[in-house]
Design a protein around this motif. Structure first.
Motif, PDB file in Angstrom:
ATOM      1  N   VAL A 143       0.273   5.891  10.424  1.00 18.89           N
ATOM      2  CA  VAL A 143      -0.953   5.096  10.422  1.00 18.89           C
ATOM      3  C   VAL A 143      -1.420   4.992   8.975  1.00 18.89           C
ATOM      4  O   VAL A 143      -1.409   5.976   8.229  1.00 18.89           O
ATOM      5  N   SER A 144      -1.793   3.789   8.574  1.00 19.90           N
ATOM      6  CA  SER A 144      -2.222   3.570   7.198  1.00 19.90           C
ATOM      7  C   SER A 144      -3.245   2.444   7.162  1.00 19.90           C
ATOM      8  O   SER A 144      -2.950   1.319   7.588  1.00 19.90           O
ATOM      9  N   GLY A 145      -4.435   2.756   6.678  1.00 21.23           N
ATOM     10  CA  GLY A 145      -5.474   1.733   6.582  1.00 21.23           C
ATOM     11  C   GLY A 145      -5.828   1.105   7.902  1.00 21.23           C
ATOM     12  O   GLY A 145      -6.179  -0.073   7.965  1.00 21.23           O
ATOM     13  N   GLY A 146      -5.755   1.885   8.992  1.00 22.47           N
ATOM     14  CA  GLY A 146      -6.072   1.370  10.320  1.00 22.47           C
ATOM     15  C   GLY A 146      -4.959   0.567  10.960  1.00 22.47           C
ATOM     16  O   GLY A 146      -5.153   0.000  12.036  1.00 22.47           O
ATOM     17  N   GLN A 147      -3.791   0.528  10.336  1.00 20.96           N
ATOM     18  CA  GLN A 147      -2.665  -0.236  10.873  1.00 20.96           C
ATOM     19  C   GLN A 147      -1.497   0.674  11.233  1.00 20.96           C
ATOM     20  O   GLN A 147      -1.335   1.766  10.676  1.00 20.96           O
ATOM     21  N   VAL A 148      -0.680   0.189  12.156  1.00 19.02           N
ATOM     22  CA  VAL A 148       0.567   0.835  12.546  1.00 19.02           C
ATOM     23  C   VAL A 148       1.643  -0.241  12.585  1.00 19.02           C
ATOM     24  O   VAL A 148       1.355  -1.433  12.456  1.00 19.02           O
ATOM     25  N   LEU A 149       2.877   0.174  12.777  1.00 19.62           N
ATOM     26  CA  LEU A 149       3.956  -0.779  13.013  1.00 19.62           C
ATOM     27  C   LEU A 149       4.147  -0.955  14.516  1.00 19.62           C
ATOM     28  O   LEU A 149       4.181   0.019  15.275  1.00 19.62           O
ATOM     29  N   ILE A 150       4.266  -2.215  14.948  1.00 21.70           N
ATOM     30  CA  ILE A 150       4.568  -2.511  16.339  1.00 21.70           C
ATOM     31  C   ILE A 150       5.815  -3.382  16.393  1.00 21.70           C
ATOM     32  O   ILE A 150       6.177  -4.036  15.412  1.00 21.70           O
ATOM     33  N   ASP A 151       6.451  -3.402  17.548  1.00 19.18           N
ATOM     34  CA  ASP A 151       7.685  -4.172  17.697  1.00 19.18           C
ATOM     35  C   ASP A 151       7.803  -4.644  19.133  1.00 19.18           C
ATOM     36  O   ASP A 151       7.251  -4.014  20.055  1.00 19.18           O
ATOM     37  N   GLU A 152       8.499  -5.748  19.339  1.00 21.00           N
ATOM     38  CA  GLU A 152       8.737  -6.276  20.673  1.00 21.00           C
ATOM     39  C   GLU A 152      10.075  -5.761  21.195  1.00 21.00           C
ATOM     40  O   GLU A 152      11.080  -5.736  20.467  1.00 21.00           O
ATOM     41  N   THR A 153      10.103  -5.361  22.457  1.00 22.57           N
ATOM     42  CA  THR A 153      11.325  -4.894  23.090  1.00 22.57           C
ATOM     43  C   THR A 153      12.074  -6.084  23.690  1.00 22.57           C
ATOM     44  O   THR A 153      11.503  -7.170  23.866  1.00 22.57           O
ATOM     45  N   PRO A 154      13.357  -5.925  24.015  1.00 21.67           N
ATOM     46  CA  PRO A 154      14.122  -7.031  24.605  1.00 21.67           C
ATOM     47  C   PRO A 154      13.518  -7.582  25.892  1.00 21.67           C
ATOM     48  O   PRO A 154      13.704  -8.764  26.223  1.00 21.67           O
ATOM     49  N   ASP A 155      12.791  -6.738  26.628  1.00 19.75           N
ATOM     50  CA  ASP A 155      12.203  -7.222  27.884  1.00 19.75           C
ATOM     51  C   ASP A 155      10.789  -7.771  27.697  1.00 19.75           C
ATOM     52  O   ASP A 155      10.068  -8.009  28.675  1.00 19.75           O
ATOM     53  N   GLY A 156      10.357  -7.960  26.447  1.00 22.69           N
ATOM     54  CA  GLY A 156       9.101  -8.643  26.198  1.00 22.69           C
ATOM     55  C   GLY A 156       7.885  -7.756  26.030  1.00 22.69           C
ATOM     56  O   GLY A 156       6.775  -8.260  25.835  1.00 22.69           O
ATOM     57  N   ARG A 157       8.055  -6.459  26.082  1.00 29.61           N
ATOM     58  CA  ARG A 157       6.922  -5.567  25.880  1.00 29.61           C
ATOM     59  C   ARG A 157       6.705  -5.320  24.386  1.00 29.61           C
ATOM     60  O   ARG A 157       7.597  -5.521  23.579  1.00 29.61           O
ATOM     61  N   THR A 158       5.481  -4.878  24.036  1.00 31.75           N
ATOM     62  CA  THR A 158       5.162  -4.509  22.660  1.00 31.75           C
ATOM     63  C   THR A 158       4.942  -3.006  22.612  1.00 31.75           C
ATOM     64  O   THR A 158       4.215  -2.459  23.449  1.00 31.75           O
ATOM     65  N   GLU A 159       5.564  -2.350  21.643  1.00 28.82           N
ATOM     66  CA  GLU A 159       5.488  -0.897  21.547  1.00 28.82           C
ATOM     67  C   GLU A 159       5.142  -0.463  20.128  1.00 28.82           C
ATOM     68  O   GLU A 159       5.412  -1.178  19.154  1.00 28.82           O
TER      69      GLU A 159
END
Length: 314
Positions: free
Chosen positions: A48-64
């Motif tokens: 976590v940095s400056g209130g942000q994180v890294l997110i990514d989309e999975t092959p089935d369309g979810r965001t993690e």
């Protein structure tokens, strides 16, 4: 004070759904346990940095959340925060860094809570709001408020201790009331803050003052900001809001007067809307709905009777 029952919508308020994470606070002072948990192969962590994180989309369309095993994590000792354990016994940690790590695959992207909170699962959203809240507090409370000495991190990120005077400092949470005010004609009162763009209206809100009940705070804030007198106050729900450190306490409130007199300091404009008037204002773009993640959107929606138009969280 009574408690409001929402008969019009079945979706939960953002950031309030059960996360499935046990915060396991009894482990925060157990350094041996924390070290063993950190070194376990099932442990997962994220930056976590400056209130942000890294997110990514999975092959089935979810965001993690982009998480990694602890043995692949960036190096940090002091700014490693234990967030809890899930039902499968997996431990989760957040690492506070000056910048988010780069991603070789280029598919992940940085995101703040206003965007990610709408996309992530309850588990990931719960982990993120916990981490962002701790990071905000850690960055702004580095010195002892009693003697001015630099403090040190303890309890896996949930305490700062002063080595000079022995004081302990805990994460700060500021209670704030936010209310959908309606009148006897069932119109809703919405206001526009002085620094908001033209057309952005939302419910009134404000911080609870020392020595004040939350019901008193609702009535005082509405009176101060819009000149409206409030009678009955009904509690709806609360929402963590670490921007930077608030807990929003949501209410439905009934006005006993209707003449608007804005304070001009916080509220630039306030208006009464019927459902038809608000619908027409949405459709022509005269009024923009609040961000979908905010409890303000749900309070208005409870009165409105159906989902509000969506708007970008960015």
């Amino acid at each position: 004070m009574t408690t409001w029952t929402d008969h019009t919508a079945d979706r939960p308020i953002s950031l309030t759904a059960p996360s499935g994470i046990d915060r396991a606070a009894h482990h925060r002072l157990d350094e041996a346990w924390l070290a063993a948990a950190w070194s376990h192969p099932s442990t997962r962590c994220f930056v976590v940095s400056g209130g942000q994180v890294l997110i990514d989309e999975t092959p089935d369309g979810r965001t993690e959340l982009v998480m990694s095993p602890s043995f692949e994590a960036p190096l940090t000792e002091a700014h490693r925060y234990f967030l809890g354990i899930d039902d499968d016994g997996v431990s989760y940690f957040a690492l506070q860094k000056d910048a988010l790590p780069g991603r070789m695959d280029q598919s992940a992207r940085p995101a703040g809570l206003r965007e990610a909170g709408l996309l992530l699962s309850p588990r990931d959203a719960g982990l993120m709001v916990h981490a962002v809240g701790l990071e905000n507090w850690q960055r702004t409370h580095r010195f002892c408020s009693r003697c001015g000495e630099r403090t040190v991190i303890a309890a896996a990120g949930h305490i700062r201790r002063c080595p000079a005077c022995g004081a302990e400092h805990y994460p700060r949470t500021d209670p704030a009331v936010i209310m959908a005010v309606t009148d006897e004609d069932d119109r809703i009162l919405l206001g526009r803050q002085v620094h908001w763009p033209e057309g952005r209206f939302s419910t009134l809100a404000g911080f609870v003052e020392p020595g004040e009940s939350i019901e008193q705070s609702v009535r005082r804030e509405v009176r101060e900001e819009a000149g409206i007198t409030v009678g009955e106050v009904e509690y709806v729900a609360s929402q963590p809001w670490p921007f930077p450190s608030s807990l929003m306490l949501g209410f439905m409130a009934r006005a006993t007067s209707t003449k608007i007199d804005v304070d001009g300091d916080e509220i630039h404009e306030a208006r009464w809307f019927s459902r038809d008037e608000l619908r027409a204002a949405f459709e022509c773009g005269e009024v923009m709905p609040p961000y979908g993640i905010s409890i303000a959107a749900r309070l208005i929606e409870m009165w409105y009777g159906k989902p509000l138009p969506t708007r970008s969280a960015i």
